[in-house]
Design an enzyme around this catalytic site. Structure first.
Site, short mmCIF file in Angstrom:
data_model
loop_
_atom_site.label_atom_id
_atom_site.label_comp_id
_atom_site.label_asym_id
_atom_site.label_seq_id
_atom_site.Cartn_x
_atom_site.Cartn_y
_atom_site.Cartn_z
CG ASN A 38 10.25 5.30 0.21
OD1 ASN A 38 9.44 5.40 -0.15
ND2 ASN A 38 11.52 4.49 -0.49
CE LYS B 62 -3.22 3.99 0.48
NZ LYS B 62 -2.49 3.72 1.48
CD GLU C 106 7.85 5.90 -11.19
OE1 GLU C 106 9.23 5.26 -11.74
OE2 GLU C 106 7.34 6.11 -12.85
CB CYS D 11 12.59 3.06 -5.06
SG CYS D 11 12.32 4.54 -5.19
CD GLU E 99 13.39 -2.27 -3.30
OE1 GLU E 99 12.11 -2.65 -3.41
OE2 GLU E 99 13.89 -1.51 -3.53
N1 NAD Z 1 9.59 3.10 -7.81
C1 NAD Z 1 9.88 3.88 -6.74
O1 NAD Z 1 9.73 5.89 -7.32
C2 NAD Z 1 9.96 3.89 -6.05
C3 NAD Z 1 9.24 4.85 -4.86
C4 NAD Z 1 8.98 4.91 -3.44
C5 NAD Z 1 8.84 3.55 -2.75
N2 NAD Z 1 9.31 2.18 -3.62
C6 NAD Z 1 9.38 0.86 -3.48
O2 NAD Z 1 8.13 0.62 -2.45
C7 NAD Z 1 8.81 0.09 -1.70
C8 NAD Z 1 8.19 0.33 -0.08
O3 NAD Z 1 7.49 1.03 -0.02
P1 NAD Z 1 6.22 0.63 0.81
O4 NAD Z 1 6.52 -1.20 2.10
O5 NAD Z 1 5.04 1.05 1.24
O6 NAD Z 1 5.15 -0.27 -0.85
P2 NAD Z 1 3.70 -0.96 -0.49
O7 NAD Z 1 3.60 -1.58 -1.81
O8 NAD Z 1 3.77 -2.09 1.04
O9 NAD Z 1 3.01 -0.14 -0.74
C9 NAD Z 1 2.36 1.29 -0.75
C10 NAD Z 1 1.48 1.79 -1.35
O10 NAD Z 1 0.72 1.12 -1.13
C11 NAD Z 1 -0.32 1.06 -0.53
N3 NAD Z 1 -0.68 -0.91 -0.17
C12 NAD Z 1 -0.36 -2.29 0.31
N4 NAD Z 1 -1.08 -3.38 -0.21
C13 NAD Z 1 -2.10 -2.44 -1.74
C14 NAD Z 1 -2.59 -3.30 -1.87
N5 NAD Z 1 -3.10 -4.43 -1.99
N6 NAD Z 1 -3.96 -2.41 -3.07
C15 NAD Z 1 -3.62 -0.61 -3.09
N7 NAD Z 1 -2.55 -0.43 -2.39
C16 NAD Z 1 -1.75 -1.02 -1.46
C17 NAD Z 1 0.10 0.68 0.81
O11 NAD Z 1 -0.68 1.01 1.85
C18 NAD Z 1 1.26 2.01 0.75
O12 NAD Z 1 0.28 3.45 0.17
C19 NAD Z 1 9.95 -0.85 -2.03
O13 NAD Z 1 9.87 -1.94 -2.92
C20 NAD Z 1 10.16 0.50 -3.15
O14 NAD Z 1 11.42 0.14 -3.83
C21 NAD Z 1 9.44 2.87 -5.52
O1 SSN Z 2 11.52 5.95 -2.85
C1 SSN Z 2 11.73 6.12 -4.31
C2 SSN Z 2 12.24 7.70 -4.52
C3 SSN Z 2 13.66 8.42 -4.71
C4 SSN Z 2 13.79 9.84 -5.54
O2 SSN Z 2 12.66 10.26 -5.60
O3 SSN Z 2 15.15 9.87 -6.00
#
Ligand code: NAD
Ligand code: SSN
Length: 501
Positions: A170, A193, A269, A303, A401
């Site tokens: 994202n 990664k 995060e 997020c 979410e």
């Molecule tokens: N708190 C923050 O700063 C923040 C920022 C951005 C997104 N997010 C959260 O991320 C989520 C959406 O992103 P997403 O769909 O890409 O999340 P995701 O957890 O599916 O994927 C995130 C990353 O993890 C990898 N991944 C997936 N399965 C894995 C495993 N078993 N082991 C290691 N790596 C793995 C993916 O390939 C990707 O690179 C939402 O819940 C969002 O709130 C949080």
């Molecule tokens: O999606 C999470 C990150 C967004 C931000 O850094 O404001």
């Protein structure tokens, strides 16, 4: 209803070929997977394949860890002063700035993010490189007055070693620079990664890091669809001393568990479920502006996006009417059109999740006053900006979410009820509220169970502010001076038997 843009209005994008890399980066070499397998990167707005990148194997990832370890121990990196590392980061920052337009175009093509937002993300993400270039020179230790004679208590901070960075789609640039900037400033080396949905932005900024003179092996980028086994390798490898992960809470918990055996440093995060409270004391126009900014940034796939809107009885009708007008005016389409505000959802899984959540709310008798449907006439992954009112607390859009362009509104009577409902979740990333009452501002800011609070403000992220959550939204902080903490060990040196006379 919503304004959609015809393809005739699509602005011409310059070709972005120069920065598009279709190989992974290991030890300074741009390489294919040892299996020769690749995977497609698709434009979510059109479904068009825009590139193929290596589907790296676990063995390839091991090579990247080895390269990062070797680089960490090499003179080219270890012998550098903090000022040298700072200068390299500054050079990287300069190159990202110079290539901002190309990077934004790559980002829009692979993530669907509207081009103006993509340009904004380049500026935002690059600000972390600049910030940590500055912080690199301020990783201070301490000399503590000793309780014993002829002794000195010295405390220093040293890099942890190799860090593995796993990032989501994202914010394809900012989530990498927020981690890598801090890690490199501290003197660590990294294996990145990136998400399988957005590897091209990651490879483009890695190319610029190479041009900035960052030595080989210091930044490695492993593109892969084999996230689970490679994630497990990162967690289990004794050569990886820290893992920084941004993504879903579900995957974050798995990594946390897998890191336990090696007592690895972990920064997580994770997802949020942000409340956005509008009190009777609020300036409603400001609240509507903040709601639009917080909710519809990156089509709600952020997020820190507001997820549940709690609006007090006295301003409820006014807020809902004004918000509805603004939502109906949003321009939807391919993000490369310069005036598009809402692009597609990232992939089919995300689309199904968002549309399923809205259907669940409909079945539970919530009121859908705008949107509530897919926009297949625009593209397979487009979903209409939606407002749902009278949301029951059993609905998924209340408990989960959404990560999509859906506003869920709940009416409340008094402050205590709003705070109780806002905290009625295991997530605790961001929270927002609008109030012009100073006493209320301090009361509510202190009571919200979140890591970040926006008071009369819908966009709160900044390089100098600590970003992170409480409860199941994560551990650790990124950005700010605290962002370095996950990449340094504190060492105490006891200097004994000193002779001062
Ligand atoms: N708190 C923050 O700063 C923040 C920022 C951005 C997104 N997010 C959260 O991320 C989520 C959406 O992103 P997403 O769909 O890409 O999340 P995701 O957890 O599916 O994927 C995130 C990353 O993890 C990898 N991944 C997936 N399965 C894995 C495993 N078993 N082991 C290691 N790596 C793995 C993916 O390939 C990707 O690179 C939402 O819940 C969002 O709130 C949080
Ligand atoms: O999606 C999470 C990150 C967004 C931000 O850094 O404001």
């Amino acid at each position: 209803m919503f304004r959609r843009l015809s393809s005739l209005k699509v602005s011409r994008m310059r070709g972005f070929s120069a920065l598009v890399q279709t190989k992974a980066l290991v030890n300074g070499n741009w390489i294919d997977s040892s299996s020769r397998q690749t995977f497609e990167v698709k434009n979510p707005a059109t479904g068009e394949v825009i590139g193929n990148v290596p589907d790296m194997t676990v063995e390839d990832a091991q090579q990247a860890i080895d390269a990062a370890k070797q680089a960490y121990e090499s003179k080219e990196w270890r012998a550098l002063t903090a000022k040298d590392r700072s200068n390299m980061l500054k050079k990287w920052h300069g190159l990202i700035e110079k290539h901002a337009q190309e990077i934004a175009e790559i980002m829009t093509a692979e993530s669907g993010k509207p081009i103006n937002e993509a340009k904004g993300e380049v500026v935002y993400g690059n600000a972390f490189v600049e910030w940590f270039a500055e912080e690199a020179r301020r990783i201070y230790g301490e000399i503590v007055p000793s309780g014993q004679p002829n002794r000195e208590v010295i405390v220093m901070k040293q890099p942890i070693g190799v860090a593995a960075l796993i990032t989501p789609w994202n914010f394809p640039l900012a989530m990498i620079t927020r981690k890598a900037g801090a890690a490199l400033a501290a003197g660590c080396t990294v294996v990145v990664k990136p998400s399988e949905d957005t590897p091209l932005t990651a490879l483009a900024v890695a190319k610029l890091a190479e041009q900035a003179g960052i030595p080989k092996g210091v930044i490695n980028v492993v593109t892969t669809k084999k996230a689970a086994p490679i994630g497990e390798l990162f967690c289990k490898s004794p050569d990886v001393r820290g893992i920084s992960f941004t993504g879903s809470t579900q995957v974050g918990k798995l990594l946390f568990r897998n890191c336990a055996d090696g007592i690895k440093r972990v920064c997580l995060e994770l997802g949020g479920n942000a409340p956005f409270i509008v009190f009777d004391s609020a300036n409603v126009d400001k609240a509507v502006d903040g709601a639009m900014a917080s909710k519809f940034r990156n089509c709600g796939q952020t997020c820190v996006s507001a997820n549940r809107f709690f609006v007090q009885e006295g301003v409820y009708d006014k807020f809902v009417t004004k918000l509805k007008e603004r939502v109906e005016a949003l321009k939807i389409g391919d993000g490369k059109c310069s005036d598009v505000q809402i692009g597609p959802l990232i992939n089919k899984m995300q689309y199904d999740k968002v549309s399923g959540f809205v259907e669940d709310a409909r079945n539970k008798k919530a009121n859908i006053i705008v949107g509530g449907k897919g926009l297949q006439e625009v593209g397979d992954l487009f979903y209409a900006p939606t407002i749902v009112t009278d949301v029951p607390t059993s609905a998924h859009i209340y408990t989960e979410e959404v990560f999509g362009p859906v506003v869920s509104i709940i009416k409340f009577k008094d402050e205590a009820e709003a705070v109780q409902k806002a905290n009625d979740t295991q997530r605790g990333l961001a929270g927002y509220f609008y109030s012009e009452n100073l006493q209320q501002v301090f009361r509510v800011a202190k009571r919200l169970e979140v890591g970040m609070v926006g008071v009369n403000e819908g966009i709160i992220s900044a390089p100098e502010a600590p970003f992170g959550g409480v409860k199941e939204s994560g551990v650790g902080r990124e950005g700010s001076s605290h962002g370095i903490d996950d990449y340094v060990d504190i060492k105490y040196i006891c200097m004994g038997n000193l002779k001062y006379d």
